[in-house]
Each structure stands twice: as C-alpha cells, then as structure tokens.
Design a protein around this motif. Structure first.
Motif, PDB file in Angstrom:
ATOM      1  N   GLY A 106       0.795  -1.225   0.000  1.00  0.00           N
ATOM      2  CA  GLY A 106       0.000   0.000   0.000  1.00  0.00           C
ATOM      3  C   GLY A 106       0.821   1.266   0.000  1.00  0.00           C
ATOM      4  N   GLY A 107       2.154   1.114   0.110  1.00  0.00           N
ATOM      5  CA  GLY A 107       3.029   2.275   0.056  1.00  0.00           C
ATOM      6  C   GLY A 107       3.479   2.819   1.395  1.00  0.00           C
ATOM      7  N   SER A 108       3.051   2.217   2.491  1.00  0.00           N
ATOM      8  CA  SER A 108       3.512   2.672   3.802  1.00  0.00           C
ATOM      9  C   SER A 108       4.974   2.311   3.993  1.00  0.00           C
ATOM     10  N   THR A 109       5.713   3.206   4.619  1.00  0.00           N
ATOM     11  CA  THR A 109       7.148   2.998   4.803  1.00  0.00           C
ATOM     12  C   THR A 109       7.548   3.123   6.266  1.00  0.00           C
ATOM     13  N   ASN A 110       8.617   2.446   6.612  1.00  0.00           N
ATOM     14  CA  ASN A 110       9.242   2.683   7.906  1.00  0.00           C
ATOM     15  C   ASN A 110      10.733   2.458   7.775  1.00  0.00           C
ATOM     16  N   TYR A 111      11.486   3.117   8.646  1.00  0.00           N
ATOM     17  CA  TYR A 111      12.936   3.144   8.552  1.00  0.00           C
ATOM     18  C   TYR A 111      13.600   2.864   9.891  1.00  0.00           C
ATOM     19  N   ALA A 112      14.807   2.344   9.812  1.00  0.00           N
ATOM     20  CA  ALA A 112      15.634   2.245  10.998  1.00  0.00           C
ATOM     21  C   ALA A 112      16.129   3.647  11.358  1.00  0.00           C
ATOM     22  N   ASP A 113      16.307   3.896  12.642  1.00  0.00           N
ATOM     23  CA  ASP A 113      16.766   5.214  13.070  1.00  0.00           C
ATOM     24  C   ASP A 113      18.109   5.577  12.454  1.00  0.00           C
ATOM     25  N   SER A 114      18.932   4.570  12.201  1.00  0.00           N
ATOM     26  CA  SER A 114      20.282   4.823  11.697  1.00  0.00           C
ATOM     27  C   SER A 114      20.300   5.418  10.291  1.00  0.00           C
ATOM     28  N   VAL A 115      19.202   5.272   9.555  1.00  0.00           N
ATOM     29  CA  VAL A 115      19.171   5.778   8.179  1.00  0.00           C
ATOM     30  C   VAL A 115      18.058   6.777   7.932  1.00  0.00           C
ATOM     31  N   LYS A 116      17.206   6.995   8.925  1.00  0.00           N
ATOM     32  CA  LYS A 116      16.085   7.907   8.750  1.00  0.00           C
ATOM     33  C   LYS A 116      16.602   9.302   8.405  1.00  0.00           C
ATOM     34  N   GLY A 117      16.025   9.877   7.363  1.00  0.00           N
ATOM     35  CA  GLY A 117      16.447  11.203   6.917  1.00  0.00           C
ATOM     36  C   GLY A 117      17.549  11.185   5.880  1.00  0.00           C
ATOM     37  N   ARG A 118      18.234  10.055   5.736  1.00  0.00           N
ATOM     38  CA  ARG A 118      19.297   9.938   4.722  1.00  0.00           C
ATOM     39  C   ARG A 118      18.916   8.995   3.603  1.00  0.00           C
ATOM     40  N   PHE A 119      18.196   7.936   3.936  1.00  0.00           N
ATOM     41  CA  PHE A 119      17.804   6.928   2.955  1.00  0.00           C
ATOM     42  C   PHE A 119      16.303   7.038   2.686  1.00  0.00           C
ATOM     43  N   THR A 120      15.913   6.782   1.435  1.00  0.00           N
ATOM     44  CA  THR A 120      14.504   6.793   1.063  1.00  0.00           C
ATOM     45  C   THR A 120      14.182   5.538   0.269  1.00  0.00           C
ATOM     46  N   ILE A 121      13.165   4.835   0.717  1.00  0.00           N
ATOM     47  CA  ILE A 121      12.711   3.635   0.017  1.00  0.00           C
ATOM     48  C   ILE A 121      11.522   3.998  -0.857  1.00  0.00           C
ATOM     49  N   SER A 122      11.455   3.404  -2.035  1.00  0.00           N
ATOM     50  CA  SER A 122      10.332   3.655  -2.940  1.00  0.00           C
ATOM     51  C   SER A 122      10.137   2.440  -3.824  1.00  0.00           C
ATOM     52  N   ARG A 123       9.029   2.414  -4.547  1.00  0.00           N
ATOM     53  CA  ARG A 123       8.795   1.310  -5.466  1.00  0.00           C
ATOM     54  C   ARG A 123       8.081   1.813  -6.707  1.00  0.00           C
ATOM     55  N   ASP A 124       8.357   1.157  -7.814  1.00  0.00           N
ATOM     56  CA  ASP A 124       7.701   1.425  -9.090  1.00  0.00           C
ATOM     57  C   ASP A 124       6.965   0.148  -9.446  1.00  0.00           C
ATOM     58  N   ASN A 125       5.674   0.123  -9.198  1.00  0.00           N
ATOM     59  CA  ASN A 125       4.905  -1.100  -9.426  1.00  0.00           C
ATOM     60  C   ASN A 125       4.880  -1.492 -10.898  1.00  0.00           C
ATOM     61  N   GLY A 126       4.935  -0.512 -11.771  1.00  0.00           N
ATOM     62  CA  GLY A 126       4.921  -0.814 -13.197  1.00  0.00           C
ATOM     63  C   GLY A 126       6.171  -1.555 -13.652  1.00  0.00           C
ATOM     64  N   LYS A 127       7.274  -1.321 -12.931  1.00  0.00           N
ATOM     65  CA  LYS A 127       8.540  -1.977 -13.269  1.00  0.00           C
ATOM     66  C   LYS A 127       8.864  -3.120 -12.312  1.00  0.00           C
ATOM     67  N   ASN A 128       7.967  -3.369 -11.352  1.00  0.00           N
ATOM     68  CA  ASN A 128       8.210  -4.420 -10.353  1.00  0.00           C
ATOM     69  C   ASN A 128       9.559  -4.230  -9.673  1.00  0.00           C
ATOM     70  N   THR A 129       9.867  -3.001  -9.377  1.00  0.00           N
ATOM     71  CA  THR A 129      11.178  -2.670  -8.839  1.00  0.00           C
ATOM     72  C   THR A 129      11.052  -1.776  -7.617  1.00  0.00           C
ATOM     73  N   MET A 130      11.905  -2.051  -6.638  1.00  0.00           N
ATOM     74  CA  MET A 130      11.998  -1.235  -5.444  1.00  0.00           C
ATOM     75  C   MET A 130      13.351  -0.556  -5.441  1.00  0.00           C
ATOM     76  N   TYR A 131      13.415   0.619  -4.821  1.00  0.00           N
ATOM     77  CA  TYR A 131      14.645   1.390  -4.802  1.00  0.00           C
ATOM     78  C   TYR A 131      15.022   1.791  -3.377  1.00  0.00           C
ATOM     79  N   LEU A 132      16.301   2.046  -3.196  1.00  0.00           N
ATOM     80  CA  LEU A 132      16.777   2.655  -1.965  1.00  0.00           C
ATOM     81  C   LEU A 132      17.717   3.789  -2.364  1.00  0.00           C
ATOM     82  N   GLN A 133      17.242   5.007  -2.202  1.00  0.00           N
ATOM     83  CA  GLN A 133      18.079   6.168  -2.457  1.00  0.00           C
ATOM     84  C   GLN A 133      18.862   6.471  -1.184  1.00  0.00           C
ATOM     85  N   MET A 134      20.180   6.471  -1.301  1.00  0.00           N
ATOM     86  CA  MET A 134      21.044   6.671  -0.145  1.00  0.00           C
ATOM     87  C   MET A 134      21.836   7.957  -0.329  1.00  0.00           C
TER      88      MET A 134
END
Length: 119
Positions: free
Chosen positions: A53-81
C-alpha cells in the motif's frame, strides 16, 4: 518470488547511491519489500520497508538519509542513499515478504550488492 539487487559500488563519504531491487515470479503475492545490510563481522540489520500500500518505515540509523520507494509498473523497489558515511559500508540485501497459496508468509532474499563508502 525472486529478487535481484543492483546499483552497489564505491562512493566517497557524503555521496549518494541508488540501489534497485527487481522482483519476478508471483509478484502479486508480495505483501511488502525491504532493505537490509550486513557489514563484516556484524549481524544483518534492517534498514527500511515498504508495504504494497506504500507505507514505509525506517531504521533510526538511516532515517532522513535513505529513502525507500517502489515502481509497481517496473516491479522494482529502490533505496536512495544520501549523505553516505564510511559506516554505511556493507552488503545490502533486498527482501520480499510474500504469501504462498496457503497464505503462509515467506521471505525471498537477493544475493546482495556491495556498497563501499570511502573516507
């Protein structure tokens, strides 16, 4: 369900990388996907998770620096660091939680992609 990571590499401290995780197989059974990492001599560490459904959660060690996302059309998830630190050096793994035909939840793991951050 199978997952394959890509995008790791060598980057200087303060730099950025984007990891990708391509899912295949019965992708409609996937409940959530996430990123983990494991540094030499340490246990595997949770980083971030995104639900179908698109809900996200992060470890404190990366919160604010890393972003998780997904492209359902490409069946791909990303981690922007961003703002990478030498202590972010690790093998990064993609995880997919998926339902079997009997509604049991199983995990699929990739082989990992290495991220090295130089000081």
């Amino acid at each position: 369900v199978q997952v394959v990571e890509s995008g790791g590499g060598l980057v200087q401290a303060g730099g950025s990388l984007r990891l990708s995780c391509a899912a295949s197989g019965n992708i409609f059974s996937i409940n959530a996907m996430g990123w983990y990492r494991q540094a030499p001599g340490k246990q595997r560490e949770f980083l971030a998770r995104i639900t179908a459904g698109g809900s996200t959660n992060y470890a404190d060690s990366v919160k604010g620096r890393f972003t998780i996302s997904r492209d359902n059309g490409k069946n791909t998830m990303y981690l922007q660091m961003n703002s990478l630190k030498p202590e972010d050096t690790a093998q990064y793994y993609c995880n997919a939680e998926y339902y079997t035909d009997s509604y049991t939840i199983l995990d699929a793991w990739g082989q990992g992609t290495l991220v090295t951050v130089s000081s």
